[in-house]
Design a protein around this motif. Structure first.
Motif, short mmCIF file in Angstrom:
data_model
loop_
_atom_site.label_atom_id
_atom_site.label_comp_id
_atom_site.label_asym_id
_atom_site.label_seq_id
_atom_site.Cartn_x
_atom_site.Cartn_y
_atom_site.Cartn_z
N ASP A 1 0.83 -1.21 0.00
CA ASP A 1 0.00 0.00 0.00
C ASP A 1 0.87 1.26 0.00
OD1 ASP A 1 -2.21 -1.62 0.04
OD2 ASP A 1 -2.79 -1.16 2.10
N LEU B 1 -1.44 3.14 -2.40
CA LEU B 1 -2.79 2.70 -2.07
C LEU B 1 -3.22 3.23 -0.71
CD1 LEU B 1 -2.77 -1.01 -3.28
CD2 LEU B 1 -3.21 1.06 -4.59
N ASN B 2 -2.24 3.55 0.12
CA ASN B 2 -2.58 4.09 1.45
C ASN B 2 -3.07 5.53 1.36
OD1 ASN B 2 -0.02 4.98 0.62
ND2 ASN B 2 0.63 5.39 2.71
N VAL C 1 -7.02 -2.98 -3.84
CA VAL C 1 -6.18 -3.84 -3.01
C VAL C 1 -5.31 -4.67 -3.94
CG1 VAL C 1 -6.13 -5.71 -1.33
CG2 VAL C 1 -7.92 -3.98 -1.19
#
Length: 266
Positions: free
Chosen positions: A81, A86-87, A106
């Protein structure tokens, strides 16, 4: 930067435009996570970009020792992530947590497999399996889903039309769709609304000559060393030596996809 589809997800291009991009990347080398424009974080790069084309002399892959994959550990997921931005995803205002959990991108999922006869439960990370014969590529109407010569399966965000046929074709539930405008993202991993994405074996690291992936580094730092990355074609590589020493399997071997990700202990 608001949601745009500029991407480095292409086979290596030796043209002038690509040279310019590499020059930019070179300038970026050594800079650590600085914000260069609203919503854009300049990712740190310490290695030099590759100067030669990607070839089929190598095939990158992962070996996951499920005996070392710890229940409850999510170090690989969290590292993926962070590595790929992605975070930086944010839950839409008013959306329920359950809806957001279903919608957000994800690239690695931790899953449990249970043997119905013995009851034995195995934990493992599941990501794009980088198939030699990828179904996602077969069904893509625009050619956006493609496999590089070195075996990495990717999505060209310039030509992805968001039809999601590839997501339906993937037997591993490994691909995600970006439903909303990306307010924040990393320069090395551009992402955009309306595109499909998945694990790319940290291709930006590959093209800058780095030897590992974020998930492998995180697993090692967590003290587990359950994931090994390397060249499946090189008999002297660490991954080949491990594969020679332990039995391993593909997930859904019945599909004969010759995956680049192998699992031991299942």
């Amino acid at each position: 930067m608001k949601d745009h589809h500029e991407s480095t997800d292409h086979p290596v291009d030796t043209g002038p435009a690509d040279s310019g991009r590499r020059a930019f990347m070179g300038v970026a080398a050594g800079v650590t996570a600085a914000v260069v424009a609203p919503g854009v974080v300049l990712h740190s790069v310490t290695a030099a970009p590759r100067s030669e084309a990607v070839t089929s002399d190598v095939r990158w892959g992962l070996l996951i020792d499920t005996a070392k994959c710890v229940d409850g550990c999510s170090a690989c997921v969290e590292a993926c992530d962070r590595e790929n931005g992605l975070n930086l995803q944010t839950k839409p205002e008013g959306a329920s947590q359950g809806h957001w959990d279903d919608q957000k991108a994800v690239w690695i999922r931790k899953v449990k497999l249970q043997d119905n006869q013995t009851g034995r439960v195995t934990n493992l990370p599941m990501m794009c399996q980088h198939c030699e014969n990828p179904p996602c590529v077969d069904v893509c109407p625009t050619g956006a889903s493609f496999k590089r010569a070195d075996g990495i399966v990717m999505v060209d965000r310039h030509t992805c039309i968001g039809c999601r046929y590839c997501m339906m074709a993937c037997p591993y539930k490994a691909r995600s769709f970006i439903h909303k405008v990306m307010e924040e993202q990393l320069t090395l991993v551009p992402r955009g609304k309306g595109c499909v994405e998945s694990c790319n074996l940290c291709v930006h690291r590959r093209d800058f000559g780095q030897e590992s992936t974020a998930c492998v580094d995180a697993c090692r730092e967590a003290g587990h060393e359950a994931i090994v990355f390397g060249d499946l074609k090189d008999p002297e590589s660490n991954i080949r030596k491990h594969l020679a020493e332990m039995s391993s399997r593909q997930i859904r071997e019945d599909l004969s996809l010759n995956t680049g990700v192998r699992y031991s202990g299942i």
